[in-house]
Design an enzyme around this catalytic site. Structure first.
Site, PDB file in Angstrom:
ATOM      1  N   ASP A  80      -0.643  11.733 -11.374  1.00 48.70           N
ATOM      2  CA  ASP A  80      -1.745  10.831 -11.086  1.00 48.70           C
ATOM      3  C   ASP A  80      -2.859  10.945 -12.106  1.00 48.70           C
ATOM      4  OD1 ASP A  80      -2.762  12.560  -8.065  1.00 48.70           O
ATOM      5  OD2 ASP A  80      -3.323  12.899 -10.154  1.00 48.70           O
TER       6      ASP A  80
ATOM      7  N   ALA B 221      -3.037   1.750 -10.045  1.00 40.05           N
ATOM      8  CA  ALA B 221      -3.103   2.904  -9.143  1.00 40.05           C
ATOM      9  C   ALA B 221      -4.451   2.930  -8.437  1.00 40.05           C
ATOM     10  CB  ALA B 221      -2.908   4.188  -9.954  1.00 40.05           C
TER      11      ALA B 221
ATOM     12  N   TYR C 135     -13.900  -0.676  -0.454  1.00 42.17           N
ATOM     13  CA  TYR C 135     -12.791  -1.042  -1.343  1.00 42.17           C
ATOM     14  C   TYR C 135     -13.265  -2.080  -2.375  1.00 42.17           C
ATOM     15  CZ  TYR C 135      -8.563  -3.490  -2.811  1.00 42.17           C
ATOM     16  OH  TYR C 135      -7.588  -4.095  -3.556  1.00 42.17           O
TER      17      TYR C 135
ATOM     18  N   ALA D  75      -0.544  -9.806  16.873  1.00 38.53           N
ATOM     19  CA  ALA D  75      -1.858 -10.279  17.301  1.00 38.53           C
ATOM     20  C   ALA D  75      -2.435 -11.230  16.264  1.00 38.53           C
ATOM     21  CB  ALA D  75      -2.798  -9.094  17.486  1.00 38.53           C
ATOM     22  N   ILE D  76      -3.012 -12.311  16.756  1.00 38.40           N
ATOM     23  CA  ILE D  76      -3.798 -13.198  15.884  1.00 38.40           C
ATOM     24  C   ILE D  76      -5.247 -12.739  16.037  1.00 38.40           C
ATOM     25  CG2 ILE D  76      -4.597 -15.576  15.547  1.00 38.40           C
ATOM     26  CD1 ILE D  76      -1.861 -16.455  16.806  1.00 38.40           C
TER      27      ILE D  76
HETATM   28  C1  UD1 Z   1      -6.102  -8.771   1.841  1.00 42.46           C
HETATM   29  C2  UD1 Z   1      -6.115  -7.310   1.492  1.00 42.46           C
HETATM   30  C3  UD1 Z   1      -7.358  -6.908   0.767  1.00 42.46           C
HETATM   31  C4  UD1 Z   1      -7.703  -7.856  -0.323  1.00 42.46           C
HETATM   32  C5  UD1 Z   1      -7.811  -9.228   0.288  1.00 42.46           C
HETATM   33  C6  UD1 Z   1      -8.188 -10.229  -0.755  1.00 42.46           C
HETATM   34  C7  UD1 Z   1      -5.566  -5.340   2.874  1.00 42.46           C
HETATM   35  C8  UD1 Z   1      -5.508  -4.772   4.235  1.00 42.46           C
HETATM   36  N1  UD1 Z   1      -6.059  -6.562   2.736  1.00 42.46           N
HETATM   37  O1  UD1 Z   1      -6.962  -8.960   2.903  1.00 42.46           O
HETATM   38  O2  UD1 Z   1      -7.144  -5.656   0.174  1.00 42.46           O
HETATM   39  O3  UD1 Z   1      -8.917  -7.513  -0.882  1.00 42.46           O
HETATM   40  O4  UD1 Z   1      -6.546  -9.560   0.804  1.00 42.46           O
HETATM   41  O5  UD1 Z   1      -8.304 -11.478  -0.165  1.00 42.46           O
HETATM   42  O6  UD1 Z   1      -5.152  -4.692   1.971  1.00 42.46           O
HETATM   43  N2  UD1 Z   1      -4.105 -10.897  10.579  1.00 42.46           N
HETATM   44  C9  UD1 Z   1      -3.785 -11.121  11.907  1.00 42.46           C
HETATM   45  N3  UD1 Z   1      -2.947 -10.251  12.512  1.00 42.46           N
HETATM   46  C10 UD1 Z   1      -2.423  -9.153  11.889  1.00 42.46           C
HETATM   47  C11 UD1 Z   1      -2.743  -8.936  10.526  1.00 42.46           C
HETATM   48  C12 UD1 Z   1      -3.589  -9.820   9.890  1.00 42.46           C
HETATM   49  O7  UD1 Z   1      -4.251 -12.085  12.520  1.00 42.46           O
HETATM   50  O8  UD1 Z   1      -1.683  -8.390  12.529  1.00 42.46           O
HETATM   51  C13 UD1 Z   1      -4.986 -11.849   9.885  1.00 42.46           C
HETATM   52  C14 UD1 Z   1      -6.243 -11.229   9.316  1.00 42.46           C
HETATM   53  O9  UD1 Z   1      -7.284 -11.259  10.255  1.00 42.46           O
HETATM   54  C15 UD1 Z   1      -6.507 -12.145   8.119  1.00 42.46           C
HETATM   55  C16 UD1 Z   1      -5.121 -12.626   7.703  1.00 42.46           C
HETATM   56  O10 UD1 Z   1      -4.261 -12.369   8.813  1.00 42.46           O
HETATM   57  O11 UD1 Z   1      -7.264 -13.239   8.521  1.00 42.46           O
HETATM   58  C17 UD1 Z   1      -4.585 -11.901   6.492  1.00 42.46           C
HETATM   59  O12 UD1 Z   1      -4.736 -10.502   6.721  1.00 42.46           O
HETATM   60  P1  UD1 Z   1      -4.190  -9.397   5.694  1.00 42.46           P
HETATM   61  O13 UD1 Z   1      -2.782  -9.695   5.381  1.00 42.46           O
HETATM   62  O14 UD1 Z   1      -4.533  -8.063   6.258  1.00 42.46           O
HETATM   63  O15 UD1 Z   1      -5.022  -9.653   4.369  1.00 42.46           O
HETATM   64  P2  UD1 Z   1      -6.627  -9.765   4.184  1.00 42.46           P
HETATM   65  O16 UD1 Z   1      -7.342  -9.033   5.212  1.00 42.46           O
HETATM   66  O17 UD1 Z   1      -6.932 -11.196   3.986  1.00 42.46           O
END
Ligand code: UD1
Length: 328
Positions: free
Chosen positions: A50, A73, A140, A205-206
């Site tokens: 690393d 990384a 982040y 979950a949404i």
């Molecule tokens: C992702 C990245 C983030 C990056 C961003 C840039 C993570 C966790 N997220 O965020 O690093 O900076 O893109 O846009 O690394 N959702 C649900 N149910 C679930 C999971 C997610 O409803 O079980 C929804 C979330 O609320 C969100 C969408 O789906 O609205 C996308 O979520 P996710 O895939 O986690 O990505 P982001 O949070 O958008």
């Protein structure tokens, strides 16, 4: 070109390594395998290590005659970054400084950096262009923005040439079926939806259906991981051809709601994929959509797989196959 890819065993990094190899580069992947998978590195040389050791970095850069670096990384979980900020500043900023120091000592001046839409925070308007104000709402996003500022100063002071790529929502998998998304724990929407389809998890979950969007669920700009990878190749070539510095967004310029993603996954899989409405997840902006006009104009980047259906079907092919054979 001899290219060092840090974090090349991760989801996005492994797709970049594959693309660089197909483009006839000599690729050295450096990854500590804290989250990546050895099996994800489909070719080139692999070094487990690393970025906390400048001397080791210098040895690699010198002995492997590295000419350019793609730096991925990092830690990248938004939620974790708010529980353990030190980990994010240390890994994403301090270790990044080690890399810059080693590059500078060895006379390597070309860097492509993996940044994020999280640098923008809550958008004032969409689509988001690169000159949108940057006000991260989590550690982040801070850590990635700090590193962008550091690269900018190193450019002015030390002549570093860099391209920072701000990813929106990376998704999908390489069409070979050999590499794809495999996080543990998984937090991203599309893999979670497909795991639910496969019966690998009980609940889907949404997170919130009361946002100010057409159907009440959050809207995101999903970009195929292979299209992300190709942008890194173009960025590296631009640096080779004399580009000094640039920041580009990477998305498709099209937003899809969580409900639309689930509906498309139902169509792709032919399975019912039951989902329940849950509370909002802290820190989620309602809508994130990229303007990627700048990289299209300047580097002639064109996504090959902009359709959500294609992105999800490539991920489905990967998840159905069962991911990597190794465990972890
Ligand atoms: C992702 C990245 C983030 C990056 C961003 C840039 C993570 C966790 N997220 O965020 O690093 O900076 O893109 O846009 O690394 N959702 C649900 N149910 C679930 C999971 C997610 O409803 O079980 C929804 C979330 O609320 C969100 C969408 O789906 O609205 C996308 O979520 P996710 O895939 O986690 O990505 P982001 O949070 O958008």
């Amino acid at each position: 070109m001899n290219v060092l890819v840090t974090g090349g065993a991760g989801y996005i990094g492994s797709h970049i390594v594959k693309m660089l190899l197909e483009d006839n580069n000599h690729v050295i992947t450096l990854d500590n395998l804290s989250k990546g998978h050895r099996e994800a590195v489909v070719g080139g040389e692999f070094i487990k290590g690393d970025l906390n050791n400048i001397q080791e970095l210098k040895n690699i850069i010198q002995t492997k005659k590295i000419e350019g670096v793609i730096h991925l990384a990092a830690d990248s979980l938004v939620g974790e970054s708010m529980q353990n900020p030190e980990k994010y500043y240390r890994n994403n900023v301090c270790n990044g400084l080690n890399l810059l120091a080693a590059m500078q000592d060895c006379g390597v001046d070309k860097l492509v950096f993996s940044s994020t839409a999280a640098v923008y925070g809550e958008p004032e308007k969409v689509p988001i262009a690169e000159d949108h104000p940057t006000r991260p709402t989590n550690t982040y996003g801070d850590s990635k923005l700090f590193f962008e500022k550091i690269m900018h100063r190193y450019h002015q002071i030390h002549g570093l040439k860099y391209v920072s790529l701000r990813y929106f929502n990376a998704a999908g998998a390489d069409l070979s079926g050999k590499i794809g998304e495999a996080h543990n724990p998984e937090t991203h929407l599309i893999p979670i939806v497909l795991q639910k389809a496969l019966g690998q998890r009980d609940n889907l979950a949404i997170f919130g259906d009361d946002y100010a969007t057409a159907d009440g669920s959050c809207v995101r700009d999903y970009i195929h991981v292979s299209d992300l990878a190709s942008a890194h190749g173009l960025a590296l070539k631009a640096l080779q051809q004399g580009k000094e510095k640039a920041i580009y967004n990477l998305g498709n310029g099209e937003g899809y709601s969580v409900k639309e993603v689930i509906e498309t996954a139902r169509e792709v899989t032919g399975l019912p994929i039951e989902a329940k409405i849950a509370d909002r997840r802290a820190g989620d902006p309602a809508v994130l959509i990229a303007s990627s006009v700048k990289i299209k104009e300047e580097l002639h980047w064109e996504p090959k797989y902009p359709e959500l259906e294609k992105i999800i079907s490539s991920a489905w092919q990967w998840h159905r196959k069962g991911g990597f054979s190794e465990n972890g």
